[in-house]
Design a protein around this motif. Structure first.
Motif, PDB file in Angstrom:
ATOM      1  N   GLU A 326       0.842  -1.086  -0.119  1.00  0.00           N
ATOM      2  CA  GLU A 326      -0.008  -0.130  -0.056  1.00  0.00           C
ATOM      3  C   GLU A 326       0.875   1.330   0.023  1.00  0.00           C
ATOM      4  OE1 GLU A 326      -0.027  -1.272   4.383  1.00  0.00           O
ATOM      5  OE2 GLU A 326       0.244  -2.337   2.467  1.00  0.00           O
ATOM      6  N   TYR A 327       2.197   1.050   0.303  1.00  0.00           N
ATOM      7  CA  TYR A 327       3.091   2.261   0.282  1.00  0.00           C
ATOM      8  C   TYR A 327       3.567   2.777  -1.221  1.00  0.00           C
ATOM      9  CZ  TYR A 327       2.667   1.092   4.871  1.00  0.00           C
ATOM     10  OH  TYR A 327       2.072   0.875   6.142  1.00  0.00           O
ATOM     11  N   GLY A 328       3.071   1.926  -2.130  1.00  0.00           N
ATOM     12  CA  GLY A 328       3.497   2.413  -3.542  1.00  0.00           C
ATOM     13  C   GLY A 328       4.866   2.171  -3.956  1.00  0.00           C
ATOM     14  N   PHE A 329       5.649   1.415  -3.333  1.00  0.00           N
ATOM     15  CA  PHE A 329       6.963   1.117  -3.745  1.00  0.00           C
ATOM     16  C   PHE A 329       7.305  -0.425  -3.233  1.00  0.00           C
ATOM     17  CE2 PHE A 329       7.419   3.127   0.211  1.00  0.00           C
ATOM     18  CZ  PHE A 329       8.589   2.363   0.744  1.00  0.00           C
ATOM     19  N   ASP A 330       8.351  -0.918  -4.063  1.00  0.00           N
ATOM     20  CA  ASP A 330       9.039  -2.138  -3.569  1.00  0.00           C
ATOM     21  C   ASP A 330       9.896  -1.937  -2.347  1.00  0.00           C
ATOM     22  OD1 ASP A 330      10.601  -4.610  -3.458  1.00  0.00           O
ATOM     23  OD2 ASP A 330       9.588  -5.234  -5.380  1.00  0.00           O
ATOM     24  N   TRP A 331       9.369  -2.383  -1.231  1.00  0.00           N
ATOM     25  CA  TRP A 331      10.028  -2.051   0.091  1.00  0.00           C
ATOM     26  C   TRP A 331      11.465  -2.583  -0.061  1.00  0.00           C
ATOM     27  CZ3 TRP A 331      12.148  -5.409   3.521  1.00  0.00           C
ATOM     28  CH2 TRP A 331      11.675  -6.760   3.392  1.00  0.00           C
ATOM     29  N   LEU A 332      11.470  -3.888  -0.283  1.00  0.00           N
ATOM     30  CA  LEU A 332      12.722  -4.709  -0.137  1.00  0.00           C
ATOM     31  C   LEU A 332      14.033  -3.923  -1.119  1.00  0.00           C
ATOM     32  CD1 LEU A 332      14.443  -6.875   1.087  1.00  0.00           C
ATOM     33  CD2 LEU A 332      13.722  -8.243  -1.031  1.00  0.00           C
ATOM     34  N   MET A 333      13.476  -3.794  -2.355  1.00  0.00           N
ATOM     35  CA  MET A 333      14.371  -2.828  -3.415  1.00  0.00           C
ATOM     36  C   MET A 333      14.890  -1.650  -2.650  1.00  0.00           C
ATOM     37  SD  MET A 333      16.010  -3.174  -6.209  1.00  0.00           S
ATOM     38  CE  MET A 333      17.368  -2.472  -4.990  1.00  0.00           C
ATOM     39  N   GLN A 334      13.870  -0.955  -2.120  1.00  0.00           N
ATOM     40  CA  GLN A 334      14.239   0.343  -1.312  1.00  0.00           C
ATOM     41  C   GLN A 334      15.212   0.278  -0.254  1.00  0.00           C
ATOM     42  OE1 GLN A 334      13.811   2.456   1.326  1.00  0.00           O
ATOM     43  NE2 GLN A 334      13.986   4.458   0.499  1.00  0.00           N
ATOM     44  N   HIS A 335      15.022  -0.940   0.607  1.00  0.00           N
ATOM     45  CA  HIS A 335      15.932  -1.155   1.998  1.00  0.00           C
ATOM     46  C   HIS A 335      17.348  -1.522   1.244  1.00  0.00           C
ATOM     47  CE1 HIS A 335      16.799  -2.316   5.758  1.00  0.00           C
ATOM     48  NE2 HIS A 335      17.433  -3.594   5.191  1.00  0.00           N
ATOM     49  N   GLU A 336      17.385  -2.241   0.337  1.00  0.00           N
ATOM     50  CA  GLU A 336      18.671  -3.013  -0.164  1.00  0.00           C
ATOM     51  C   GLU A 336      19.647  -1.668  -0.974  1.00  0.00           C
ATOM     52  OE1 GLU A 336      19.407  -5.280   1.248  1.00  0.00           O
ATOM     53  OE2 GLU A 336      17.982  -6.540   1.368  1.00  0.00           O
ATOM     54  N   PHE A 337      18.528  -0.908  -1.552  1.00  0.00           N
ATOM     55  CA  PHE A 337      19.404   0.309  -2.280  1.00  0.00           C
ATOM     56  C   PHE A 337      19.712   1.324  -1.088  1.00  0.00           C
ATOM     57  CE2 PHE A 337      18.654   3.906  -5.289  1.00  0.00           C
ATOM     58  CZ  PHE A 337      20.006   3.608  -5.920  1.00  0.00           C
ATOM     59  N   ALA A 338      19.205   1.471  -0.092  1.00  0.00           N
ATOM     60  CA  ALA A 338      19.531   2.353   1.011  1.00  0.00           C
ATOM     61  C   ALA A 338      20.892   2.016   1.572  1.00  0.00           C
ATOM     62  CB  ALA A 338      18.334   2.225   1.967  1.00  0.00           C
ATOM     63  N   HIS A 339      21.197   0.648   1.475  1.00  0.00           N
ATOM     64  CA  HIS A 339      22.434   0.235   1.729  1.00  0.00           C
ATOM     65  C   HIS A 339      23.704   0.682   1.054  1.00  0.00           C
ATOM     66  CE1 HIS A 339      21.189  -1.983   5.296  1.00  0.00           C
ATOM     67  NE2 HIS A 339      20.538  -2.798   4.897  1.00  0.00           N
ATOM     68  N   GLU A 340      23.548   1.284  -0.302  1.00  0.00           N
ATOM     69  CA  GLU A 340      24.665   1.995  -0.687  1.00  0.00           C
ATOM     70  C   GLU A 340      24.998   3.040  -0.043  1.00  0.00           C
ATOM     71  OE1 GLU A 340      26.022   0.457  -3.049  1.00  0.00           O
ATOM     72  OE2 GLU A 340      24.720  -0.129  -4.720  1.00  0.00           O
ATOM     73  N   TRP A 341      24.321   3.830   0.792  1.00  0.00           N
ATOM     74  CA  TRP A 341      24.573   4.962   1.438  1.00  0.00           C
ATOM     75  C   TRP A 341      24.764   4.434   3.031  1.00  0.00           C
ATOM     76  CZ3 TRP A 341      21.175   5.266  -2.558  1.00  0.00           C
ATOM     77  CH2 TRP A 341      21.246   6.358  -3.237  1.00  0.00           C
ATOM     78  N   PHE A 342      24.048   3.455   3.659  1.00  0.00           N
ATOM     79  CA  PHE A 342      24.228   2.957   4.890  1.00  0.00           C
ATOM     80  C   PHE A 342      24.706   1.622   4.905  1.00  0.00           C
ATOM     81  CE2 PHE A 342      20.410   5.942   4.405  1.00  0.00           C
ATOM     82  CZ  PHE A 342      21.242   6.973   5.144  1.00  0.00           C
ATOM     83  N   GLY A 343      25.967   1.510   4.735  1.00  0.00           N
ATOM     84  CA  GLY A 343      26.444   0.253   4.673  1.00  0.00           C
ATOM     85  C   GLY A 343      27.894   0.045   4.011  1.00  0.00           C
ATOM     86  N   ASN A 344      27.499   0.567   2.651  1.00  0.00           N
ATOM     87  CA  ASN A 344      28.407   0.577   1.702  1.00  0.00           C
ATOM     88  C   ASN A 344      29.409   1.886   1.831  1.00  0.00           C
ATOM     89  OD1 ASN A 344      27.723  -1.973   0.946  1.00  0.00           O
ATOM     90  ND2 ASN A 344      26.477  -1.186  -0.713  1.00  0.00           N
ATOM     91  N   GLN A 345      28.566   3.018   1.418  1.00  0.00           N
ATOM     92  CA  GLN A 345      29.361   4.189   1.732  1.00  0.00           C
ATOM     93  C   GLN A 345      29.787   4.511   3.061  1.00  0.00           C
ATOM     94  OE1 GLN A 345      30.708   6.594   0.297  1.00  0.00           O
ATOM     95  NE2 GLN A 345      31.160   8.103   1.576  1.00  0.00           N
ATOM     96  N   LEU A 346      28.782   4.459   4.229  1.00  0.00           N
ATOM     97  CA  LEU A 346      29.182   4.394   5.661  1.00  0.00           C
ATOM     98  C   LEU A 346      29.376   2.840   6.008  1.00  0.00           C
ATOM     99  CD1 LEU A 346      27.011   6.495   8.320  1.00  0.00           C
ATOM    100  CD2 LEU A 346      27.923   4.165   8.659  1.00  0.00           C
ATOM    101  N   THR A 347      30.314   2.580   6.628  1.00  0.00           N
ATOM    102  CA  THR A 347      30.279   1.307   7.050  1.00  0.00           C
ATOM    103  C   THR A 347      30.911   1.291   8.445  1.00  0.00           C
ATOM    104  OG1 THR A 347      31.402   0.476   4.717  1.00  0.00           O
ATOM    105  CG2 THR A 347      31.732  -0.794   6.643  1.00  0.00           C
TER     106      THR A 347
END
Length: 575
Positions: A326-347
């Motif tokens: 109901e939130y209009g986006f693929d939550w898993l894709m958005q979560h994994e993509f967020a890790h490019e900032w939080f996990g990969n850029q900031l480790t």
């Protein structure tokens, strides 16, 4: 036919089958990975302290029928001090065929791998920098339940073609390549060479610089230009199709977006296109709220996998079956993509600080719902992730931890959901300006990130606290002490008489907690200074709501009642 890249392991694939057996001289391999191998992070072995991995050159070849990996890894290592013995990590399932230091082979008797820590003792003392080349072969660990259980997945597509994927966050990079299995073991740059039959595609980290063609195979050469998270290194092999486009960021730079997917009919193609079309909006969201995409010199990469998903750097694994909510986006894709900032850029500097990856990464989903649809979606999403909180173990222990100690014996999923709620509460406390400025500073190491003026950073919890204090000019140690270093949530103790309402905070160990608190009386909201207990005048007819806008993460009995009810329902179904 084009020549193989220099240093590539000899071609051994003929129609998807290797031409020799994985039986070599040396120490016998183990059938099961050792506890040392299945641990990632934690206490650093003395021989690896002070090591840095300046470059990693990886070569992979496969026998898909017998599920054998043939590998060669060359690491360029540096250290401030000499060592008599060198160590890197590699699963004992692999047979080591040879080791070379600066091009000179080490006698086989001087190479030992008793427990997954590969010990190399040359005839002379080791001087840095140096190159260590390791040739190995074996059947890598297969996960029971990827990606929560790590290893190499030897799946097949609906058409019976090979579909290989790696996911090793929980157990570490040493499940399929020799590495320093610690957060600080990130290679500063990498070249990854993957040889596959001609009908298959090999997708990996970084930028594709070459596809060398042989008679029956192709060798894909991927190159990373920035430090790469060790568990973020990934191999993905299948008869992939691709969707690709160029993205122009709000910062003016351009970079490719590519999705590697499988599709046997028009419906699957349409689903793949739908997911691909979501990515530009996600990018714009992160650019506006956090900062530039960190790996624009490489790519935005997504690859369809037989497992659910994982934040592999510039090649995010996706296996959510294109589910919508109901939130209009693929939550898993958005979560994994967020890790490019939080996990990969900031480790995180240590697994004990893993909430910096997962708490901030999880908070991006309600934030994105708010960005797309406003406050109702934001609060609904926060309510959804509020229910699973456990609050049995502090999010941060303050001690060196392995991944297993965090997930199995520690806070577990609280680093996701509780971490996200802590960020929500912090945002309400210090305001959007200070909050997003602190997050940007934490991610990029500077307040003014622009493409080309930053590189990946390491951070621990205290670093984040210091950044918040610097941004606000106030000391918020009390906030993080209660929420991160203690398990129990703060509780509002309320006592209502006929004409008064008395409110005070109660915390584990009576810790100070001067959190301001909103109270609504008949719709009129007053913010109370809660450094001391507060009393307000009310009448029996007044409608009183404590924290009416849900700004503060606090103990709420209804969530405990819900968990008890759901547990009872589960037990009744088993009867």
């Amino acid at each position: 036919m084009r020549r193989l890249a220099a240093g590539l392991i000899p071609l051994i694939i003929l129609s998807g089958c290797a031409t020799r057996d994985p039986v070599v001289k040396g120490q016998p391999t183990r059938e099961l990975s050792t506890p040392y191998t299945l641990k990632t992070g934690g206490q650093t072995p003395p021989l690896q302290r002070g090591l840095t991995v300046e470059h990693a050159e990886l070569w992979f070849n496969f026998d898909f029928k017998r599920q054998v990996l043939y590998g060669t890894t060359e690491l360029t290592l540096n250290s401030e001090r000499r060592k008599r013995t060198l160590s890197v990590d590699l699963d004992t399932r692999f047979e080591v065929e040879g080791v070379w230091l600066n091009g000179k082979q080490v006698p086989p008797g001087n190479v030992k791998n008793p427990d997954g820590q590969l010990l190399i003792t040359p005839q002379q003392a080791i001087q840095f920098p140096l190159s260590v080349k390791i040739k190995y072969v074996g059947r890598p660990r297969k996960p029971v339940n990827a990606p929560w259980d790590g290893g190499v997945m030897w799946n097949t597509t609906d058409d019976g073609e090979p579909w290989l994927a790696t996911a090793v966050q929980g157990e570490g990079c040493d499940l399929f390549w020799p590495c320093v299995d610690q957060p600080f073991g990130e290679p500063q740059s990498m070249d990854i060479h993957i040889t596959v039959p001609k009908n298959l595609v090999a997708a990996s980290n970084g930028k594709l610089v070459d596809v060398a063609e042989q008679e029956s195979a192709h060798t894909y050469h991927w190159k990373t230009s920035t430090p790469t998270n060790t568990y973020g290194v990934a191999l993905n092999i299948a008869p992939y199709k691709t969707l690709t486009s160029q993205y122009r960021s709000m910062y003016g730079n351009r970079f490719p977006i590519t999705y590697y997917y499988l599709a046997s009919d028009e419906n699957e193609k349409a689903q793949a296109q739908g997911l691909f079309d979501e990515l530009p909006a996600m990018l714009a969201f992160f650019e506006k709220l956090i900062g530039p995409y960190p790996f624009a010199d490489d790519k935005v990469g997504v690859v369809q996998t037989p497992h659910k998903g994982m934040e592999h750097q510039t090649i995010n694994a996706y296996g959510n079956n294109y589910e919508k909510d109901e939130y209009g986006f693929d939550w898993l894709m958005q979560h994994e993509f967020a890790h490019e900032w939080f996990g990969n850029q900031l480790t995180n500097k240590d697994w004990d600080d893993m909430w910096l990856h997962e708490g901030l990464g999880t908070y991006m989903q309600p934030l994105y719902a708010q960005y797309l649809h406003g406050e109702l979606a934001y609060m609904a999403y926060l309510n959804k992730i509020r229910k699973p909180l456990i609050n049995d173990v502090p999010i941060v222990s303050g001690q060196t931890r392995s991944e297993e100690q965090v997930y199995e014996d520690g806070p577990g999923l609280d680093i996701y959901y509780k971490g996200a709620w802590v960020m929500h509460t912090l945002r309400q406390l210090i305001g959007d300006g200070h909050f997003f400025a602190a997050v940007t500073q934490a991610v990029y190491g500077r307040p003014d990130p622009e493409p080309g003026n930053f590189s990946p950073v390491y951070l621990n919890t205290q670093d984040f606290i210091d950044i918040v204090n610097q941004q606000t000019g106030q000391d918020y140690r009390w906030f993080f002490d209660v929420y991160l270093y203690h398990a129990s949530l703060p509780e509002v103790i309320s006592q209502r008489t006929r004409n008064q309402l008395r409110l005070e905070w109660q915390t584990e160990g009576d810790l100070p907690f001067p959190m301001p608190l909103d109270v609504s009386v008949n719709g009129d909201i007053t913010t109370l200074d809660m450094r001391q207990p507060q009393t307000i005048t009310v009448s029996p007819k007044h409608v009183v709501i404590i924290d009416p806008l849900s700004k503060v993460l606090r103990y709420d009995q209804r969530y405990e009642d819900l968990k008890d009810y759901e547990q009872t329902q589960k037990e009744n179904k088993k009867k």
